[in-house]
Design an enzyme around this catalytic site. Structure first.
Site, PDB file in Angstrom:
ATOM      1  N   ASP A  55       0.806  -1.229   0.000  1.00 50.87           N
ATOM      2  CA  ASP A  55       0.000   0.000   0.000  1.00 50.87           C
ATOM      3  C   ASP A  55       0.839   1.281   0.000  1.00 50.87           C
ATOM      4  O   ASP A  55       0.473   2.258  -0.652  1.00 50.87           O
ATOM      5  CB  ASP A  55      -1.021  -0.016   1.152  1.00 50.87           C
ATOM      6  CG  ASP A  55      -0.380  -0.177   2.506  1.00 50.87           C
ATOM      7  OD1 ASP A  55       0.827  -0.469   2.563  1.00 50.87           O
ATOM      8  OD2 ASP A  55      -1.086  -0.003   3.515  1.00 50.87           O
ATOM      9  N   GLY A  56       1.981   1.270   0.678  1.00 53.67           N
ATOM     10  CA  GLY A  56       2.844   2.463   0.728  1.00 53.67           C
ATOM     11  C   GLY A  56       3.377   2.798  -0.664  1.00 53.67           C
ATOM     12  O   GLY A  56       3.387   3.960  -1.086  1.00 53.67           O
ATOM     13  N   ASP A  80       2.927  -9.409   3.479  1.00 58.33           N
ATOM     14  CA  ASP A  80       1.784  -9.205   4.392  1.00 58.33           C
ATOM     15  C   ASP A  80       0.427  -9.605   3.814  1.00 58.33           C
ATOM     16  O   ASP A  80      -0.523  -9.818   4.561  1.00 58.33           O
ATOM     17  CB  ASP A  80       1.725  -7.738   4.829  1.00 58.33           C
ATOM     18  CG  ASP A  80       2.970  -7.317   5.586  1.00 58.33           C
ATOM     19  OD1 ASP A  80       3.635  -8.199   6.157  1.00 58.33           O
ATOM     20  OD2 ASP A  80       3.283  -6.116   5.600  1.00 58.33           O
ATOM     21  N   GLY A 123       3.583  -9.356   9.649  1.00 56.94           N
ATOM     22  CA  GLY A 123       2.268  -9.075   9.079  1.00 56.94           C
ATOM     23  C   GLY A 123       1.818  -7.649   9.305  1.00 56.94           C
ATOM     24  O   GLY A 123       0.697  -7.291   8.983  1.00 56.94           O
ATOM     25  N   ALA A 139      -1.432 -24.726  15.025  1.00 57.52           N
ATOM     26  CA  ALA A 139      -1.241 -23.959  16.276  1.00 57.52           C
ATOM     27  C   ALA A 139      -2.453 -24.141  17.182  1.00 57.52           C
ATOM     28  O   ALA A 139      -3.585 -24.185  16.707  1.00 57.52           O
ATOM     29  CB  ALA A 139      -1.062 -22.485  15.933  1.00 57.52           C
ATOM     30  N   LYS A 166      -3.453 -32.361  26.647  1.00 59.62           N
ATOM     31  CA  LYS A 166      -2.338 -31.825  25.848  1.00 59.62           C
ATOM     32  C   LYS A 166      -1.143 -31.621  26.759  1.00 59.62           C
ATOM     33  O   LYS A 166      -1.307 -31.221  27.916  1.00 59.62           O
ATOM     34  CB  LYS A 166      -2.730 -30.469  25.248  1.00 59.62           C
ATOM     35  CG  LYS A 166      -3.586 -30.593  24.037  1.00 59.62           C
ATOM     36  CD  LYS A 166      -3.101 -29.704  22.908  1.00 59.62           C
ATOM     37  CE  LYS A 166      -3.971 -29.943  21.701  1.00 59.62           C
ATOM     38  NZ  LYS A 166      -3.296 -29.918  20.462  1.00 59.62           N
TER      39      LYS A 166
HETATM   40  O1  F6P Z   1       5.529  -4.807   5.231  1.00 60.68           O
HETATM   41  C1  F6P Z   1       6.321  -5.937   5.208  1.00 60.68           C
HETATM   42  C2  F6P Z   1       6.983  -6.172   6.526  1.00 60.68           C
HETATM   43  O2  F6P Z   1       7.782  -7.299   6.354  1.00 60.68           O
HETATM   44  C3  F6P Z   1       6.067  -6.330   7.739  1.00 60.68           C
HETATM   45  O3  F6P Z   1       5.491  -7.587   7.852  1.00 60.68           O
HETATM   46  C4  F6P Z   1       7.023  -6.013   8.850  1.00 60.68           C
HETATM   47  O4  F6P Z   1       6.330  -5.497   9.956  1.00 60.68           O
HETATM   48  C5  F6P Z   1       7.870  -4.936   8.246  1.00 60.68           C
HETATM   49  O5  F6P Z   1       7.840  -5.120   6.860  1.00 60.68           O
HETATM   50  C6  F6P Z   1       9.284  -4.933   8.727  1.00 60.68           C
HETATM   51  O6  F6P Z   1       9.885  -3.812   8.231  1.00 60.68           O
HETATM   52  P1  F6P Z   1      11.403  -3.455   8.452  1.00 60.68           P
HETATM   53  O7  F6P Z   1      12.205  -4.400   7.621  1.00 60.68           O
HETATM   54  O8  F6P Z   1      11.520  -2.053   8.004  1.00 60.68           O
HETATM   55  O9  F6P Z   1      11.669  -3.671   9.906  1.00 60.68           O
END
Ligand code: F6P
Length: 274
Positions: A55-56, A80, A123, A139, A166
């Site tokens: 999105d960015g 993500d 994520g 999980a 468990k």
């Molecule tokens: O947006 C992708 C992502 O991998 C996220 O899941 C994670 O929070 C972030 O980037 C990590 O970013 P950086 O590498 O800047 O710490």
């Protein structure tokens, strides 16, 4: 870097990361930063851009296109999977399989030593990675922002699990605004219910590695569709995949609209953890 022709992209299909060296840029968020980029584009005579990202990237691309009229087409690429207009983003399948392999490894120790593990996956603000890797990894509990569980509820579920025989449990936690927060949650569970625990933050191992076949096929399909879209003058769209077919979504929608988790899958995860 020279011309990005066919030879320049030979023998990279099995690699993770990017050969372009592109990364997040805070400068690009300012109009001065984008003006710099526009100058570079104009000097190089570039009329069309293919943007690969989340999105960015698409927000920046929309503004850039509005400010200088260059034609842009987006390709969704982020681990993500939180991009509106596509069922899956490139990188997500590789990331969940990496997380899954780690969860499987951790399960060996969890079962052998009768332990409670918290495995934190990436994520950003969403639980896509946690949901799919958690279900695939069996999980016992999932902590995701879309279906929050209080520490009391988590302790109750874990106690019930242990009462029913468990001996170990894995809680997959979606990182939040505060990566590493699993340590706090795990300690709160210990304070409340007395469970000893171990925490494993998977972090950036999820960001690399050789892409899965599914990601390679998706990237090839969407890459070709993006080039076609540019050539046909269909700028201002993201090419995604919906129900197996290439789908075009206005670039602005991809970051203005929100893509939710598959609600049936969330319900299934809740059912499985009861
Ligand atoms: O947006 C992708 C992502 O991998 C996220 O899941 C994670 O929070 C972030 O980037 C990590 O970013 P950086 O590498 O800047 O710490």
């Amino acid at each position: 870097m020279g011309l990005l022709d066919r030879r320049a992209v030979a023998n990279i299909i099995h690699q993770g990361g990017t050969i372009l060296g592109t990364a997040r840029s805070t400068e690009f968020k300012t109009s001065e930063g984008r003006a710099k980029a526009i100058k570079v584009l104009q000097e190089a005579g570039i009329e069309g851009l293919i943007l690969i990202g989340g999105d960015g990237t698409f927000r920046g691309g929309t503004l850039l296109s509005e400010e200088c009229g260059v034609s842009v087409v987006g390709v969704p690429g982020t681990i993500d999977n939180d991009v509106y207009g596509t069922d899956y983003t490139i990188g997500f399948d590789t990331a969940i399989n990496t997380a899954l392999a780690a969860i499987d490894h951790i399960r060996d120790t969890a079962v052998s030593h009768g332990r409670l593990f918290f495995v934190e996956v990436m994520g950003r603000h969403t639980g896509f990675i946690a949901l799919e890797s958690g279900i695939a990894g069996g999980a016992e509990e999932l902590l995701i922002p879309e279906a929050p569980l209080s520490v009391d509820e988590l302790c109750f579920h874990l106690e019930e699990n242990f009462k029913q025989g468990k001996r170990s449990a894995i809680v997959v936690v979606a990182e939040t605004e505060q990566p590493g927060d699993s340590f706090r949650i795990a300690q709160e569970v210990k304070d409340k219910a007395g469970f000893d625990y171990r925490v494993c933050i998977l972090g950036h191992v999820q960001r690399g590695g050789s892409p899965t076949a599914r990601d390679r096929v998706l990237a090839t399909k969407l890459g070709a569709a993006a080039v076609r879209a540019l050539l046909e003058g269909k700028g201002g769209y993201m090419v995604g995949e919906i129900k197996g077919k290439v789908a075009y979504t206005p670039l602005r929608d991809t970051w203005e609209k929100e893509k939710g988790l598959d609600n049936q899958l969330v319900k299934l995860a809740e059912f499985l953890s009861d």
